[in-house]
Structures are given as structure tokens and as C-alpha cells.
Write a protein that holds these residues in place. Structure first.
Motif, PDB file in Angstrom:
ATOM      1  N   LYS A  36       0.828  -1.212   0.000  1.00 23.02           N
ATOM      2  CA  LYS A  36       0.000   0.000   0.000  1.00 23.02           C
ATOM      3  C   LYS A  36       0.861   1.261   0.000  1.00 23.02           C
ATOM      4  O   LYS A  36       0.507   2.262  -0.603  1.00 23.02           O
ATOM      5  N   GLU A  39       1.978   1.753  -3.501  1.00 26.04           N
ATOM      6  CA  GLU A  39       0.857   2.298  -4.277  1.00 26.04           C
ATOM      7  C   GLU A  39       0.686   3.796  -3.984  1.00 26.04           C
ATOM      8  O   GLU A  39       0.438   4.596  -4.888  1.00 26.04           O
ATOM      9  N   LYS A  43       0.909   7.216  -6.456  1.00 25.53           N
ATOM     10  CA  LYS A  43      -0.089   8.283  -6.538  1.00 25.53           C
ATOM     11  C   LYS A  43       0.565   9.658  -6.389  1.00 25.53           C
ATOM     12  O   LYS A  43       0.209  10.605  -7.086  1.00 25.53           O
ATOM     13  N   LYS A  97      -7.051  12.796  -0.146  1.00 25.10           N
ATOM     14  CA  LYS A  97      -7.820  11.776  -0.858  1.00 25.10           C
ATOM     15  C   LYS A  97      -7.485  10.374  -0.331  1.00 25.10           C
ATOM     16  O   LYS A  97      -8.368   9.541  -0.152  1.00 25.10           O
ATOM     17  N   ALA A  98      -6.209  10.122  -0.055  1.00 23.78           N
ATOM     18  CA  ALA A  98      -5.783   8.803   0.424  1.00 23.78           C
ATOM     19  C   ALA A  98      -6.351   8.497   1.804  1.00 23.78           C
ATOM     20  O   ALA A  98      -6.758   7.365   2.069  1.00 23.78           O
ATOM     21  N   LYS A 100      -9.096   9.280   3.038  1.00 20.97           N
ATOM     22  CA  LYS A 100     -10.506   8.910   2.933  1.00 20.97           C
ATOM     23  C   LYS A 100     -10.689   7.467   2.472  1.00 20.97           C
ATOM     24  O   LYS A 100     -11.748   6.890   2.646  1.00 20.97           O
ATOM     25  N   ASP A 101      -9.637   6.885   1.886  1.00 20.73           N
ATOM     26  CA  ASP A 101      -9.656   5.499   1.423  1.00 20.73           C
ATOM     27  C   ASP A 101      -9.485   4.570   2.629  1.00 20.73           C
ATOM     28  O   ASP A 101      -8.660   4.819   3.505  1.00 20.73           O
ATOM     29  N   ALA A 102     -10.247   3.514   2.674  1.00 21.83           N
ATOM     30  CA  ALA A 102     -10.208   2.578   3.811  1.00 21.83           C
ATOM     31  C   ALA A 102      -8.824   1.958   4.013  1.00 21.83           C
ATOM     32  O   ALA A 102      -8.442   1.661   5.147  1.00 21.83           O
ATOM     33  N   ASP A 103      -8.071   1.779   2.925  1.00 18.32           N
ATOM     34  CA  ASP A 103      -6.741   1.172   3.025  1.00 18.32           C
ATOM     35  C   ASP A 103      -5.739   2.071   3.747  1.00 18.32           C
ATOM     36  O   ASP A 103      -4.713   1.606   4.220  1.00 18.32           O
ATOM     37  N   TYR A 104      -6.027   3.351   3.813  1.00 15.75           N
ATOM     38  CA  TYR A 104      -5.082   4.300   4.397  1.00 15.75           C
ATOM     39  C   TYR A 104      -5.645   5.028   5.620  1.00 15.75           C
ATOM     40  O   TYR A 104      -5.208   6.115   5.954  1.00 15.75           O
ATOM     41  N   LYS A 105      -6.595   4.420   6.290  1.00 17.03           N
ATOM     42  CA  LYS A 105      -7.215   5.047   7.460  1.00 17.03           C
ATOM     43  C   LYS A 105      -6.192   5.350   8.554  1.00 17.03           C
ATOM     44  O   LYS A 105      -6.341   6.300   9.302  1.00 17.03           O
TER      45      LYS A 105
END
Length: 186
Positions: A36, A39, A43, A97-98, A100-105
């Protein structure tokens, strides 16, 4: 174990990074997998920014005596830098933005710096909403183009108005003559 030469090279690279950066955001990334993080780096790269995990002692030394020296107190624990060069709002946009993504909580913004000025995490949200460099250029060009366009339209209205006036006068004259001819023929 790293050699003194490797440490010196890393320190020099960090010095250069802080010198060229317009925006720096310190983040905590505990609990995010390596895949992650890779990734996330992609970004940032796509947005024209950089995301880099740093060694705290080297980072503290790199900011020492510079415009971002106030960041040194935040280099504790696992820290990564989100760095922007051309577009100051790019790292904040990607980071916001990241998160807000569940993978980056678990990704957390600690503090930021914009041109050497400290930005609290709440201010990073505002920074992320600012238009980017390209958007600002487009707005400026639109504004600069509007003035001459309006001037040309205004200049063009004078002959157009005169032509309409002549058309109305001419059309009215023709109607009067046609009516007069009809009267005479009766």
C-alpha cells in the motif's frame, strides 16, 4: 549497517529535497502494508510530488539551520514525507484523498510546511482544496483574455448598431414607398 559515505549521501539528498520543496507534509504510516505504501508513492509521483520514508536522525540534521528547522521536533517514530515541488497543493490533495480510502485510514498527517511556514493538520485540508498550478494559470489566462475580447465586442457593436439602424431606416422607407404606391394605384 550503512557506511559513513552512504549516510553522507543520504543527508545530502535530504538537504537538497528540503531546499527544493515548496511543500513538505510529515505523516505517520504505522499499520500500512509495504504494498500500500508503494501504491501511495505511485499516486504522489503521478501528482508531481514525492512520498519518502526517512530516517529521523538524518531528517533532523537535514532541516537544521534551514527554513524548515521547526520540523525537527516532529521526527519521532515511523515518519514519511510527502513533498511537493512545482504545485504546492499537490501533496495535500493526494494525502487528503488517500486518508478517505479505507486502506489508508491509519495514515496520519502530523504537520506541514509551505514555503517554510508551519501548517497544522487542519490547514492541510484547506491547502488540498486550493486550485493547482495549472488551474490557476488557466484562470489567469481566462481573465487576461476576457478584457480584450470584451473590448473587441464593444468596438464591434458600434458598426453593427449603425447597420441595424440603416436597415430599419431603409426597410421603413421601402414600406412607406410601397404603401404610397398602393394608394396611388387605387
Amino acid at each position: 549497517m550503512r557506511t559513513k559515505q552512504q549516510k553522507a549521501e543520504q543527508l545530502e539528498a535530504l538537504n537538497e529535497l528540503f531546499e527544493k520543496a515548496t511543500t513538505v507534509i510529515l505523516t505517520r504510516y504505522t499499520g500500512i502494508s509495504a504494498a500500500k505504501l508503494t501504491e501511495l508513492r505511485r499516486k504522489f509521483t503521478e501528482a508531481g510530488a514525492k512520498y519518502q520514508v526517512v530516517k529521523n536522525t538524518l531528517a533532523r540534521r537535514a532541516v537544521q539551520g534551514g527554513k524548515m528547522e521547526f520540523l525537527s521536533e516532529y521526527f519521532k517514530g515511523p515518519v514519511a514525507l510527502a513533498v511537493g515541488f512545482d504545485d504546492p497543493s499537490a501533496p495535500a490533495k493526494v494525502l487528503t484523498k488517500a486518508v478517505k480510502d479505507a486502506d489508508y485510514k491509519k495514515l496520519e498527517a502530523v504537520v506541514g510546511a509551505l514555503e517554510g511556514t508551519k501548517i497544522e493538520p487542519e490547514g492541510l485540508e484547506s491547502l488540498s482544496k486550493m486550485p493547482g498550478k495549472l488551474e490557476l494559470r488557466a484562470q489567469l489566462l481566462g481573465t487576461m483574455n476576457a478584457v480584450p475580447s470584451k473590448f473587441v465586442r464593444t468596438l464591434n457593436e458600434v458598426p453593427e448598431g449603425f447597420a441595424r439602424l440603416l436597415g430599419n431606416v431603409n426597410g421603413g422607407f421601402v414600406r412607406v414607398l410601397a404603401a404610397r404606391k398602393a394608394q396611388l394605384e387605387e
